[in-house]
Design a protein around this motif. Structure first.
Motif, PDB file in Angstrom:
ATOM      1  N   LYS A 272      13.194  15.184  -3.955  1.00 26.77           N
ATOM      2  CA  LYS A 272      13.795  15.511  -2.673  1.00 26.77           C
ATOM      3  C   LYS A 272      13.694  14.342  -1.712  1.00 26.77           C
ATOM      4  N   ILE A 273      14.767  14.129  -0.967  1.00 28.25           N
ATOM      5  CA  ILE A 273      14.773  13.107   0.068  1.00 28.25           C
ATOM      6  C   ILE A 273      14.783  13.788   1.429  1.00 28.25           C
ATOM      7  N   PRO A 274      14.237  13.139   2.461  1.00 27.93           N
ATOM      8  CA  PRO A 274      14.250  13.739   3.807  1.00 27.93           C
ATOM      9  C   PRO A 274      15.679  13.890   4.310  1.00 27.93           C
ATOM     10  N   MET A 275      15.942  15.025   4.935  1.00 23.67           N
ATOM     11  CA  MET A 275      17.285  15.289   5.451  1.00 23.67           C
ATOM     12  C   MET A 275      17.208  15.764   6.889  1.00 23.67           C
ATOM     13  N   ASP A 276      18.110  15.266   7.723  1.00 21.78           N
ATOM     14  CA  ASP A 276      18.280  15.775   9.076  1.00 21.78           C
ATOM     15  C   ASP A 276      18.854  17.189   8.966  1.00 21.78           C
ATOM     16  N   PRO A 277      18.183  18.207   9.519  1.00 25.17           N
ATOM     17  CA  PRO A 277      18.677  19.584   9.394  1.00 25.17           C
ATOM     18  C   PRO A 277      20.108  19.755   9.885  1.00 25.17           C
TER      19      PRO A 277
END
Length: 353
Positions: free
Chosen positions: A287-292
């Motif tokens: 998983k990569i960080p994502m802006d909600p």
């Protein structure tokens, strides 16, 4: 093993691909393509919206010995390229039904064999014959270099495999290359050109900055089936050792690893005419960080599924927001590659990643 085809393999695959595409028997999906560099290595990053629409029931329940539908048991005539060898067919060449790269095709066993079992001599021999014959015909030459294939095999629940009937896959290298990714070369080719030997070992080759354990060995010209199997088993044993945090030169633990039957690990295997490469897998996804806000209504936002194409230096994402997140911060890709694999160990069994 001879394929026994009436025309060149590359011409036959191209002709069958066009016919199946025009007839609606395969679903070709366009991708948006860019080039990013992770761990000093150029990667093709493909955004493929169709990934979010691809049928989700391709992977059967792990408790079932066979899939509910096996596309390789009796391949669709529109997707079937050929059975071979002619006198007593053991394998079939079949077009990928959901390609994102033109002329993506598959080598499957004619009879049921498990994807999670170790490859047999006949599988490796047939795969090498496909690699060998692809660029043989002078009419298939593009510019100064002949056409080439990249072969890969996904084995185990964490490898990215989608079908349990044994099959290897082939991607034409010239079809993967695009103007948007000028300067890109398949990862296995980068390794072949810049490989180093593992510490304390003159056998296995690797790329120092690649953030997951991997092992490669050169292939001699026109190897026998016995030679191909010997190289494959050596790489497999090294990959098992990496999952156990052991020096890959130590050989198998007791009891000794079997060279047939179920694999002890999940892994990706890649092969060209010059090199065979393996990478043990810890996880299918990362998983990569994502802006909600950017994630919107994406299903499983930021969750990437990777298979053996990582050994070609190419991967796909299902959403534009994921594509943007990786392009804006390539270090995210380095973390993804690290998380789906295992740490490389040195000659003393210590992690060096």
């Amino acid at each position: 093993m001879q394929l026994g085809l009436s025309e060149s393999l590359s011409a036959l695959v191209a002709r069958r691909f066009i016919a199946a595409k025009e007839g609606g028997d395969l679903v070709f999906s366009q991708t948006h393509l860019s080039l990013i560099t992770a761990a000093g290595i150029p990667y093709q990053l493909r955004y493929c919206p169709a990934l979010g629409k691809k049928p989700s029931n391709l992977k059967p329940e792990t408790t079932l010995p066979r899939p509910k539908f096996d596309p390789f048991e009796n391949p669709s005539p529109e997707l079937l390229i050929a059975h071979f060898p002619p006198e007593n067919p053991s394998h079939a060449l079949v077009l990928n039904k959901f390609p994102v790269i033109p002329n993506h095709f598959i080598l499957s066993t004619k009879e049921w064999r498990a994807q999670t079992d170790l490859l047999e001599k006949a599988d490796l021999e047939a795969a090498y014959e496909c690699l060998r014959t692809w660029g043989q015909d002078d009419n298939t030459t593009t510019g100064p270099a002949p056409r080439r294939l990249f072969a890969f095999f996904n084995s185990g629940e964490d490898s990215g495999a989608s079908q349990p009937h044994r099959h290897l896959q082939f991607l034409p290298v010239e079809a993967m290359r695009q103007p948007e990714t000028e300067g890109w070369h398949p990862l296995i080719d980068v390794l072949t050109a810049h490989a180093q030997s593992h510490p304390g070992s003159s056998t296995f080759q690797y790329l120092p900055h690649l953030p997951f354990a991997h092992f490669a060995l050169p292939l001699p010209k026109n190897p026998s089936a016995d030679t191909l199997q010997s190289i494959y088993i050596s790489l497999y044993c090294a990959a098992v050792a990496a999952t156990e945090g052991r020096d890959p030169r130590q050989g198998p633990t007791e009891p000794a690893l079997s060279i047939d039957g179920p694999s002890a690990i999940s892994y990706n295997l890649a092969m060209t005419l010059s090199t065979m490469m393996i990478a043990p897998r810890r996880s299918e996804t990362a998983k990569i960080p994502m802006d909600p806000i950017a994630a919107g209504d994406i299903v499983d936002p930021g969750v990437l599924s990777l298979n053996g194409t990582i050994l070609a230096g190419t991967l796909m994402v299902k959403a534009e927001a994921e594509w943007d997140a990786l392009r804006s911060n390539p270090e995210n890709l380095s973390r993804v590659l690290r998380d789906v694999g295992f740490s490389r160990v040195d000659s003393y069994g210590n992690s060096v990643l």
